[in-house]
Design an enzyme around this catalytic site. Structure first.
Site, PDB file in Angstrom:
ATOM      1  N   LYS A   1     -14.073   1.492  -3.746  1.00 25.93           N
ATOM      2  CA  LYS A   1     -14.949   2.007  -2.955  1.00 25.93           C
ATOM      3  C   LYS A   1     -16.032   2.857  -3.694  1.00 25.93           C
ATOM      4  CE  LYS A   1     -11.542   2.696   1.071  1.00 25.93           C
ATOM      5  NZ  LYS A   1     -11.050   3.690   1.796  1.00 25.93           N
TER       6      LYS A   1
ATOM      7  N   HIS B   1       6.789 -27.231   2.842  1.00 16.74           N
ATOM      8  CA  HIS B   1       6.117 -28.091   2.053  1.00 16.74           C
ATOM      9  C   HIS B   1       4.932 -27.454   1.119  1.00 16.74           C
ATOM     10  CE1 HIS B   1       7.905 -31.263   4.586  1.00 16.74           C
ATOM     11  NE2 HIS B   1       8.254 -30.106   5.233  1.00 16.74           N
TER      12      HIS B   1
ATOM     13  N   GLU C   1       0.807  -1.050  -0.138  1.00 18.83           N
ATOM     14  CA  GLU C   1       0.068  -0.137   0.055  1.00 18.83           C
ATOM     15  C   GLU C   1       0.757   1.131   0.092  1.00 18.83           C
ATOM     16  OE1 GLU C   1      -4.268   0.481   1.956  1.00 18.83           O
ATOM     17  OE2 GLU C   1      -2.926   1.347   3.278  1.00 18.83           O
TER      18      GLU C   1
END
EC number: 5.3.1.9
Length: 550
Positions: free
Chosen positions: A509, A389, A357
């Site tokens: 938004k 793994h 960000e």
């Protein structure tokens, strides 16, 4: 000499690095260590309780010298001083970025617009400490007089990632009298599962939103309020079960929270830099005011190291500059953060916000396009040994060059047989394997069938750093977070991006606010999106049903 406003690629210091890259790129880490067996001791630095070994990065001492010269040419010392002085280094929003003031000691003077902010910081910390002690001791009770057994932090982004990460990282230091949960996602499942087995009479919600209007946070807070009132049945209960971390007193009152239980912070604190502000109230309740002071002391120690240490021995500067080298020159545009401590399992997620960000920008601070080089790297990771793994296959033998940050501790908080030696053996082994690999000749010497030799060969030359500390604790965590905070700032100065704004989150938004009205409209709305979005909205409206089983 070029000044800070010149395009990066034109600076003599950058051109010198490009020339140097042509010399260094063909060199394998095997060759670098063979030429210089003492490299592991010299390409290392120490500060604020952390030890950084960057000898397995694809750099030489000359690389570091040239990177430091670039930092000086780009004005890092001056920009660093400006940040510490409280100047408006967040250019696009016209704000200071003064998270360092959050951990300044009493009596130090740091001004924003001519006003010393340190007394205000400590006034909030003192109020937080008093409240935390009340909750921890049982003096603070819920509406029915019962003590608080569960604290639920409701926030999103920096109001969630930092506190959630800190709680898990410091679990060994937390009170076991109180449980802590964290709700962030607007998906109702997050809140529903968080409160499913809780007793409302023993639950305290911390609602963290500076404006008290954040969509996700206030949606969750409203639903939490309804859940509480459904059980307790009296509006007065809200004031005993909800606390606000906000600066909007009017909205806090409207919600039903007593402003005496509102803890504020400031515009000069960015969300992703706020875990040591009032946003850290859940952390203080969990580890106690003393533990929180240790956390702040760790932040402060790294702040001072970043401010005072020469760049060539400065941990945040080195991490940041090597990150620029990897992402913008060497082509390693992704960083795997690999903490070999289960308590740090959310640290990579925290760093995703802090780094991506901050520096995931395509224009410079002045608005010019970034051209000819990358900016913020992609950060991700998992704790060791789980990742071994999972995705380490790609790290060792994949076609992508991934830089790695290993993080480990010399002493464990949970001595259990030989567990810790096995854990740390894996950390050291992975760094060695990434750096040196295994040649075809070595594979054959082990008796590998010829058909399998290509599959059993490891190219090596994969860059990594290792960060070691004695033991994980509040102070160590503070220093570790501050290390990356200042590394991000260092990179932002080199790339000339504003590391303290986040305009990239705004468009989604705005569109979501428009679309939610279309989703909730009783009649089919007239849609004017692209064909794909229109079709998705129509399908959702047709198929969403009215129950969980639909």
């Amino acid at each position: 000499m070029a000044d800070r406003n010149d395009p990066l690629l034109r600076t003599p210091a950058w051109r010198a690095l490009e020339t140097h890259l042509a010399e260094v790129r063909p060199l394998h880490l095997r060759e670098l260590f063979a030429r210089d067996p003492g490299r592991g001791d010299r390409l290392a630095a120490e500060g604020a309780g952390l030890y950084l070994d960057y000898s397995k990065q694809r750099v030489t001492e000359e690389t570091v010298r040239l990177l430091v010269a670039l930092a000086e040419a780009r004005g890092l010392p001056g920009r660093r001083a400006a940040m510490f002085r409280g100047e408006k280094v967040n250019a696009t929003e016209g704000r200071a970025a003064l998270h360092v003031a959050l951990r300044a000691p009493r009596g130090e003077r740091i001004e924003v617009d001519g006003k010393d902010v340190v007394p205000e910081v400590h006034a909030v910390l003192d109020r937080m400490a008093a409240f935390a002690e009340q909750v921890r001791s049982g003096a603070w009770t819920g509406f029915t007089g019962r003590r608080i057994r569960t604290v639920v932090n409701v926030g999103i982004g920096g109001s969630d990632l930092g506190p959630a990460m800190a709680y898990r990282a410091l679990r060994a230091y937390t009170t076991r009298e109180i449980a802590f949960r964290f709700v962030s996602n607007v998906d109702g499942t997050d809140l529903a599962e968080a409160v499913r087995d809780l007793d409302p009479a023993e639950t305290l919600f911390l609602v963290a939103s500076k404006t008290f209007t954040t969509l996700e946070t206030m949606t969750n807070a409203a639903s939490a309020r309804a859940w509480l009132l459904a059980a307790l049945g009296d509006e007065r209960a809200v004031a005993r079960h909800f606390v606000a971390i906000s600066t909007n007193e009017a909205e806090v009152r409207r919600f039903g929270i007593d402003p005496a239980n509102m803890f504020g912070f400031w515009d000069w604190v960015g969300g992703r830099y706020s875990m040591d502000s009032a946003i850290g109230l859940s952390t203080m309740i969990a580890v106690g005011p003393g533990g929180f002071r240790e956390l702040l002391a760790g932040f402060r120690a790294m702040d001072e190291h970043f401010r005072d240490a020469p760049l060539e021995r400065n941990l945040p500067a080195l991490v940041g500059l090597i990150g620029v080298w990897n992402a913008s020159l060497l082509g390693a545009e992704t960083v795997a953060v690999l903490p070999y401590d289960q308590y740090l399992d959310r640290f990579p997620a925290y760093l995703q916000q802090l780094t991506m960000e901050s520096n995931g920008k395509r224009v410079t601070a002045s608005g010019a396009p970034v051209e000819g080089h990358g900016t913020g790297a992609i950060y991700w990771g998992e704790p060791g040994t789980n990742g071994q793994h999972s995705f380490y296959q790609l790290l060792h033998q994949g076609t992508h060059l991934v830089a790695c940050d290993f993080i480990g501790f010399c002493r464990t908080l949970n001595p259990l047989g030989r567990h810790h030696d096995l854990l740390m053996a894996n950390l050291f082994a992975q760094g060695e394997a990434l750096a040196f690999g295994k040649t075809a000749e070595e594979a054959r010497a082990e008796g590998t069938p010829e058909a399998l030799v290509p599959h059993r060969t490891f190219p090596g030359n994969r860059p990594s750093s290792t960060i070691l500390a004695d033991r994980l604790g509040p102070g160590t965590l503070g220093a570790l977070v501050a290390l990356y905070e200042h590394a991000v700032f260092t990179q932002g100065v080199i790339w000339d991006v504003d590391s303290f704004d986040q305009w990239g989150v705004e468009l989604g938004k705005v569109l979501a606010n428009r679309i939610v009205k279309e989703l909730e409209a009783p009649a089919d709305p007239a849609l004017a999106h692209d064909g794909s979005t229109n079709a998705l909205i129509r399908r959702y409206r047709a198929r969403r049903g009215g129950s969980a089983s639909s």
